[in-house]
Design a protein around this motif. Structure first.
Motif, PDB file in Angstrom:
ATOM      1  N   ASN A  20       0.822  -1.216   0.000  1.00  0.00           N
ATOM      2  CA  ASN A  20       0.000   0.000   0.000  1.00  0.00           C
ATOM      3  C   ASN A  20       0.851   1.257   0.000  1.00  0.00           C
ATOM      4  OD1 ASN A  20      -2.601  -0.935  -0.133  1.00  0.00           O
ATOM      5  ND2 ASN A  20      -2.812  -1.197   2.080  1.00  0.00           N
ATOM      6  N   ASP A  21       2.168   1.098  -0.168  1.00  0.00           N
ATOM      7  CA  ASP A  21       3.014   2.282  -0.161  1.00  0.00           C
ATOM      8  C   ASP A  21       2.642   3.166  -1.354  1.00  0.00           C
ATOM      9  OD1 ASP A  21       5.910   3.056   1.264  1.00  0.00           O
ATOM     10  OD2 ASP A  21       5.558   3.982  -0.691  1.00  0.00           O
ATOM     11  N   ARG A  22       2.462   4.450  -1.083  1.00  0.00           N
ATOM     12  CA  ARG A  22       2.043   5.377  -2.147  1.00  0.00           C
ATOM     13  C   ARG A  22       3.126   5.573  -3.205  1.00  0.00           C
ATOM     14  NH1 ARG A  22      -2.369   9.049  -0.944  1.00  0.00           N
ATOM     15  NH2 ARG A  22      -1.221  10.696  -2.001  1.00  0.00           N
ATOM     16  N   GLY A  23       4.373   5.210  -2.883  1.00  0.00           N
ATOM     17  CA  GLY A  23       5.391   5.174  -3.927  1.00  0.00           C
ATOM     18  C   GLY A  23       4.998   4.174  -5.006  1.00  0.00           C
ATOM     19  N   PHE A  24       4.476   3.029  -4.577  1.00  0.00           N
ATOM     20  CA  PHE A  24       4.044   1.988  -5.516  1.00  0.00           C
ATOM     21  C   PHE A  24       2.688   2.300  -6.141  1.00  0.00           C
ATOM     22  CE2 PHE A  24       1.746  -2.003  -6.355  1.00  0.00           C
ATOM     23  CZ  PHE A  24       2.611  -2.629  -7.238  1.00  0.00           C
ATOM     24  N   THR A  25       1.728   2.708  -5.330  1.00  0.00           N
ATOM     25  CA  THR A  25       0.367   2.846  -5.854  1.00  0.00           C
ATOM     26  C   THR A  25       0.155   4.118  -6.672  1.00  0.00           C
ATOM     27  OG1 THR A  25      -0.386   3.871  -3.776  1.00  0.00           O
ATOM     28  CG2 THR A  25      -0.671   1.485  -3.978  1.00  0.00           C
ATOM     29  N   LEU A  26       0.939   5.175  -6.392  1.00  0.00           N
ATOM     30  CA  LEU A  26       0.696   6.473  -7.038  1.00  0.00           C
ATOM     31  C   LEU A  26       1.972   7.162  -7.535  1.00  0.00           C
ATOM     32  CD1 LEU A  26      -1.861   7.800  -4.388  1.00  0.00           C
ATOM     33  CD2 LEU A  26      -2.440   7.064  -6.705  1.00  0.00           C
ATOM     34  N   GLY A  27       3.124   6.496  -7.440  1.00  0.00           N
ATOM     35  CA  GLY A  27       4.376   7.178  -7.812  1.00  0.00           C
ATOM     36  C   GLY A  27       4.585   8.429  -6.995  1.00  0.00           C
ATOM     37  N   ASP A  28       4.118   8.421  -5.745  1.00  0.00           N
ATOM     38  CA  ASP A  28       4.073   9.617  -4.907  1.00  0.00           C
ATOM     39  C   ASP A  28       5.352   9.719  -4.067  1.00  0.00           C
ATOM     40  OD1 ASP A  28       3.318  11.813  -3.454  1.00  0.00           O
ATOM     41  OD2 ASP A  28       1.655  10.841  -2.395  1.00  0.00           O
ATOM     42  N   GLY A  29       6.384  10.263  -4.668  1.00  0.00           N
ATOM     43  CA  GLY A  29       7.650  10.420  -3.946  1.00  0.00           C
ATOM     44  C   GLY A  29       8.741  10.928  -4.861  1.00  0.00           C
ATOM     45  N   SER A  92       9.251   8.063  -0.384  1.00  0.00           N
ATOM     46  CA  SER A  92       7.836   8.123  -0.786  1.00  0.00           C
ATOM     47  C   SER A  92       6.999   8.643   0.378  1.00  0.00           C
ATOM     48  CB  SER A  92       7.320   6.741  -1.185  1.00  0.00           C
ATOM     49  OG  SER A  92       6.948   5.998  -0.030  1.00  0.00           O
ATOM     50  N   LEU A 100      -6.637   9.559  -3.461  1.00  0.00           N
ATOM     51  CA  LEU A 100      -5.437  10.351  -3.718  1.00  0.00           C
ATOM     52  C   LEU A 100      -4.944  11.115  -2.503  1.00  0.00           C
ATOM     53  CD1 LEU A 100      -6.107  11.828  -7.268  1.00  0.00           C
ATOM     54  CD2 LEU A 100      -5.259   9.595  -6.586  1.00  0.00           C
ATOM     55  N   LEU A 146       9.206   9.832  -8.315  1.00  0.00           N
ATOM     56  CA  LEU A 146       9.046   8.390  -8.522  1.00  0.00           C
ATOM     57  C   LEU A 146       8.130   8.109  -9.712  1.00  0.00           C
ATOM     58  CD1 LEU A 146       8.673   7.083  -4.826  1.00  0.00           C
ATOM     59  CD2 LEU A 146      10.722   7.120  -6.258  1.00  0.00           C
ATOM     60  N   SER A 147       7.274   9.072 -10.081  1.00  0.00           N
ATOM     61  CA  SER A 147       6.442   8.938 -11.292  1.00  0.00           C
ATOM     62  C   SER A 147       7.341   9.194 -12.502  1.00  0.00           C
ATOM     63  CB  SER A 147       5.295   9.961 -11.258  1.00  0.00           C
ATOM     64  OG  SER A 147       4.292   9.551 -10.365  1.00  0.00           O
TER      65      SER A 147
ATOM     66  N   GLY B  23       7.410  -0.596  -9.830  1.00  0.00           N
ATOM     67  CA  GLY B  23       6.237   0.192  -9.484  1.00  0.00           C
ATOM     68  C   GLY B  23       6.613   1.273  -8.489  1.00  0.00           C
ATOM     69  N   PHE B  24       7.437   0.916  -7.528  1.00  0.00           N
ATOM     70  CA  PHE B  24       7.886   1.867  -6.509  1.00  0.00           C
ATOM     71  C   PHE B  24       8.985   2.794  -7.029  1.00  0.00           C
ATOM     72  CE2 PHE B  24      10.790   2.986  -2.993  1.00  0.00           C
ATOM     73  CZ  PHE B  24       9.910   3.629  -2.124  1.00  0.00           C
ATOM     74  N   THR B  25       9.991   2.239  -7.706  1.00  0.00           N
ATOM     75  CA  THR B  25      11.152   3.066  -8.062  1.00  0.00           C
ATOM     76  C   THR B  25      10.890   3.964  -9.267  1.00  0.00           C
ATOM     77  OG1 THR B  25      12.075   1.272  -9.427  1.00  0.00           O
ATOM     78  CG2 THR B  25      12.806   1.402  -7.137  1.00  0.00           C
ATOM     79  N   LEU B  26       9.970   3.568 -10.167  1.00  0.00           N
ATOM     80  CA  LEU B  26       9.781   4.308 -11.418  1.00  0.00           C
ATOM     81  C   LEU B  26       8.311   4.550 -11.788  1.00  0.00           C
ATOM     82  CD1 LEU B  26      12.499   2.375 -13.489  1.00  0.00           C
ATOM     83  CD2 LEU B  26      12.711   4.727 -12.661  1.00  0.00           C
ATOM     84  N   GLY B  27       7.393   4.167 -10.918  1.00  0.00           N
ATOM     85  CA  GLY B  27       5.974   4.297 -11.283  1.00  0.00           C
ATOM     86  C   GLY B  27       5.652   3.514 -12.533  1.00  0.00           C
ATOM     87  N   ARG B  88      -8.900  -2.515  -6.102  1.00  0.00           N
ATOM     88  CA  ARG B  88      -7.839  -1.912  -6.902  1.00  0.00           C
ATOM     89  C   ARG B  88      -6.884  -3.008  -7.337  1.00  0.00           C
ATOM     90  NH1 ARG B  88      -3.870   3.185  -7.052  1.00  0.00           N
ATOM     91  NH2 ARG B  88      -2.092   1.997  -7.754  1.00  0.00           N
ATOM     92  N   LEU B 146       0.685   3.843 -12.827  1.00  0.00           N
ATOM     93  CA  LEU B 146       1.116   4.007 -11.440  1.00  0.00           C
ATOM     94  C   LEU B 146       1.802   5.360 -11.243  1.00  0.00           C
ATOM     95  CD1 LEU B 146       2.512   0.431 -10.593  1.00  0.00           C
ATOM     96  CD2 LEU B 146       0.257   1.386 -10.067  1.00  0.00           C
ATOM     97  N   SER B 147       2.340   5.959 -12.309  1.00  0.00           N
ATOM     98  CA  SER B 147       2.903   7.320 -12.239  1.00  0.00           C
ATOM     99  C   SER B 147       1.747   8.307 -12.192  1.00  0.00           C
ATOM    100  CB  SER B 147       3.785   7.579 -13.470  1.00  0.00           C
ATOM    101  OG  SER B 147       5.025   6.924 -13.344  1.00  0.00           O
ATOM    102  N   TYR B 148       1.256   8.583 -10.992  1.00  0.00           N
ATOM    103  CA  TYR B 148      -0.017   9.298 -10.852  1.00  0.00           C
ATOM    104  C   TYR B 148       0.130  10.589 -10.055  1.00  0.00           C
ATOM    105  CZ  TYR B 148      -5.111   8.784 -11.413  1.00  0.00           C
ATOM    106  OH  TYR B 148      -6.425   8.910 -11.822  1.00  0.00           O
ATOM    107  N   LEU B 149       1.386  11.014  -9.873  1.00  0.00           N
ATOM    108  CA  LEU B 149       1.667  12.104  -8.924  1.00  0.00           C
ATOM    109  C   LEU B 149       1.054  13.430  -9.339  1.00  0.00           C
ATOM    110  CD1 LEU B 149       3.012  13.132  -6.408  1.00  0.00           C
ATOM    111  CD2 LEU B 149       5.215  12.989  -7.550  1.00  0.00           C
TER     112      LEU B 149
END
Lengths: 270, 270
Positions: A20-29, A92, A100, A146-147, B23-27, B88, B146-149
């Motif tokens: 559920n890390d937002r780095g993974f789910t949303l590229g948020d970092g 992240s 979101l 990260l996105s 998914g985490f490192t690059l969205g 999801r 996943l790149s959703y920032l």
């Protein structure tokens, strides 16, 4: 290999991150790539400054202090027996629920990985990415987020075409950067220029250093300017590489230019 | 709660994902949000079709078959005691080493999470995002990546301004979508329109269904068109919500329009 996750050393092969890390789910970092020579991280102050700038734009509270980062870098290098290395620090916004909006407060995640420094690489033959354009209107073009999928797609396009990297244009068809590096060009007028951040160039740490130490200016570059350049080179935290061809057009005489060649040597020995 | 990671049920609190997952490192991946009613996932064929389209653009081999997905959905719903749910499904390119190029072959990761269906939500008051613009020139504007920032930042801007969501314009200042929904507008000429995918609208599954079942056309919408609309509503997999205000301007008479209100009720009871 061993990596550090939130201050804890774990084997790279471990599954240690929340799904559920937002780095993974949303590229948020955000992330930084840091070069290490003889056990010493280079330009750490510039990396930290950029990380702080990015965190401010994302409104992401940074989970680690400079002291803690330096100590963690030593620990990770030691754990992997590395003296020269390419580090990657990812930060992240941490685990989150559906939707979101981040939890308030959030619990950011940080990951520090180390890899051997890649061997010196030669001049770059690039393509101009056709499918991907940099959105210079996004605040994300100014942070190393990260996105990063746009760049992955451009890099795959380069691979398809047998090239080493892809030049990414912005939505106004100006040169922004490549998928992993800033671009410097010695124009036909002899002036050393690099695209401004407003054109979608990431404010790279080596770019900042070069702009400070050399007679270089920020100026928009068209693809034509690039093709007609006397010479061109690419910079990132790890290296400086001459750019000798774009889409089968030779840059200059098709050989590394004198400035790019010198900076390349200096970077290999820094 | 329990989630499914690569076919295995694990507690949501477990750290079960590789910190090197792309998914985490690059969205580097895709996701779908799927509505479940009475244990039955809605529009699963449309979700799968979009996922396949996105995977083709990303050149990501999908790691699960439709049958396996249906079975996994049942398992996750049962494990969490849910009959109505928001699922999801995230699919990433899996673990990777340094750099942008994926390992060949790659080992994609998939994660299926379930949450209770959010309660019926009222009409939406939105802002127009100032900091974020949709890059309609990116293939990523057509996939749910996943790149959703960008969308996270626009949503935070909406929250700051006390709004429920943000209208995202493209680089030509046309309306693309909101951070989580497609936009439909009944124009001053009485025609029901929604922005074309080429303007940066994600090809939403409910959008596709409405375009098929109603007299609606794809047409570019300016912010002014939106402000002057008779009525407007927002659609995504989970709901249809009337859009009643943008930047403090009332849409129509500031109350849910008849079409949006009807579709809202139908979605709440589907």
């Amino acid at each position: 290999m061993m990596l550090m996750l939130n201050g804890r050393l774990v084997p790279t092969s471990d599954r240690a991150l929340s799904a559920n890390d937002r780095g993974f789910t949303l590229g948020d970092g955000l992330f930084e790539t840091i070069k290490v020579r003889h056990g010493r991280p280079l330009r750490l102050d510039l990396h930290l400054a950029r990380l702080r700038d990015g965190a401010a734009i994302l409104r992401l509270p940074l989970p680690l202090q400079p002291d803690q980062l330096e100590e963690s870098i030593s620990t990770v290098l030691q754990a992997n027996g590395l003296h020269d290395a390419a580090l990657r620090l990812s930060v992240s916004r941490g685990p989150g629920q559906r939707g979101l909006l981040p939890p308030d407060p959030c619990t950011p995640t940080w990951v520090l990985t180390a890899a051997p420094l890649p061997p010196a690489m030669g001049p770059v033959r690039a393509i101009t990415a056709e499918t991907v354009h940099r959105n210079q209107m996004s605040p994300l073009s100014r942070v190393k987020a990260l996105s990063y999928l746009d760049n992955v797609l451009a890099r795959l396009e380069a691979q398809d075409k047998g090239a080493d990297d892809a030049i990414v244009l912005n939505t106004l068809d100006r040169v922004a950067e490549t998928t992993i590096a800033n671009i410097f060009v010695v124009g036909s007028d002899g002036v050393l220029v690099t695209p401004p951040v407003g054109d979608g160039a990431l404010p790279g740490v080596r770019r900042a250093e070069l702009l400070r130490s050399m007679v270089a200016i920020e100026r928009s570059i068209s693809r034509e300017d690039l093709l007609n350049a006397r010479e061109a080179f690419l910079t990132n935290a790890l290296s400086v590489r001459p750019l000798v061809a774009v889409d089968t057009h030779a840059i200059g005489d098709g050989l590394p230019g004198p400035l790019g060649a010198r900076l390349n040597r200096e970077a290999e020995h820094e």
